[in-house]
Design a protein around this motif. Structure first.
Motif: not given
Length: 280
Positions: A70-88, A94-103
């Protein structure tokens, strides 16, 4: 009775992008979303009816299932877990949230203790903290600063829907106690514009209506800003909540809406007011 809509109100480009992409994705089959896509119950229900199912966790989803971040984003650990599970993964952060995460990640890598100015329990803040390193802290207001023992080098980012006044107060207080301070203003432009427009409008009217989800941080903040201008302010989700007694003696009514409030909800409110249909 004059009805005035704020210059900036309703969906921001990031929310529009997320909603449109979700509706496009569901045309290919059922889609799951980790938490509500946006903080607007009415729009989330419309998505559900189209085939976007909100889930609190994805442990029961199968290899190949589509999962929206969703637009609020997730921690990287959650994203990695979803990928390992084989989910698409359909990443609608949100691009602004992504910018805050990267900073936040960059500040942590540079050795700063990361401070996220925002609401501790908000999913966006939790997603940013996931990138901010083990010593990161969340500060909600100026008073919170007194309760934390900080390192000498502090790096600051903001929840994208923060008010500039709260952010700047916290930054100034941290400036007094730090030896080195690095600040990224990650408040999104749409948030700043909507808050400014609401403040200007509140000065000109007798009553303010703020339209949007009660679970929406940016919408609630708009209501707070309007109340700070000394005007009676009512935070509603839908037109059916409007009460006629709110407008007794009022000649000018101001209306604004959060960045997660869809046009159709806002238009229903405006239509009811303009028809003077507030007796029910």
């Amino acid at each position: 009775m004059e009805i005035i809509l704020a210059d900036k109100a309703g969906f921001c480009f990031g929310v529009k992008r997320a909603i449109n992409t979700a509706f496009e994705a569901v045309m290919a089959g059922k889609v799951y979303c980790l938490g509500p896509l946006i903080h607007n119950p009415q729009e989330v229900d419309r998505l559900r009816k189209a085939g976007v199912e909100t889930v609190d966790d994805f442990s029961t989803l199968k290899d190949g299932d589509s999962l929206i971040i969703r637009s609020h984003g997730v921690p990287p650990s959650i994203l990695e877990q979803a990928k390992k599970q084989g989910l698409k993964i359909i990443d609608l952060t949100c691009p602004f949230v992504g910018k805050a995460q990267r900073h936040a990640e960059a500040l942590s890598d540079e050795g700063y203790q990361v401070v996220v100015v925002g609401e501790k329990k908000h999913p966006e803040v939790q997603s940013i903290i996931g990138y901010a390193g083990k010593n990161a802290v969340v500060i909600e207001n100026e008073q919170d600063v007194d309760d934390v023992k900080f390192q000498h080098r502090i790096g600051i980012v903001a929840q994208t829907t923060q008010s500039y006044s709260n952010f700047s107060e916290i930054v100034l207080k941290l400036l007094r106690i730090s030896k080195e301070l690095k600040v990224y203003n990650t408040i999104c432009n749409s948030t700043t514009e909507r808050q400014h427009a609401a403040k200007v409008l509140a000065k000109q009217v007798d009553v303010m209506l703020v339209v949007g989800g009660r679970n929406s941080a940016n919408t609630s903040r708009l209501a707070t800003i309007c109340r700070q201008e000394g005007k009676p302010t009512h935070h509603i989700e839908v037109a059916g909540e409007i009460l006629p007694e709110w407008f007794q003696g009022a000649r000018r009514i101001g209306v604004t809406a959060g960045a997660s409030t869809p046009d159709w909800v806002l238009n229903d409110v405006l239509e009811r007011l303009r028809k003077n249909d507030i007796s029910r």
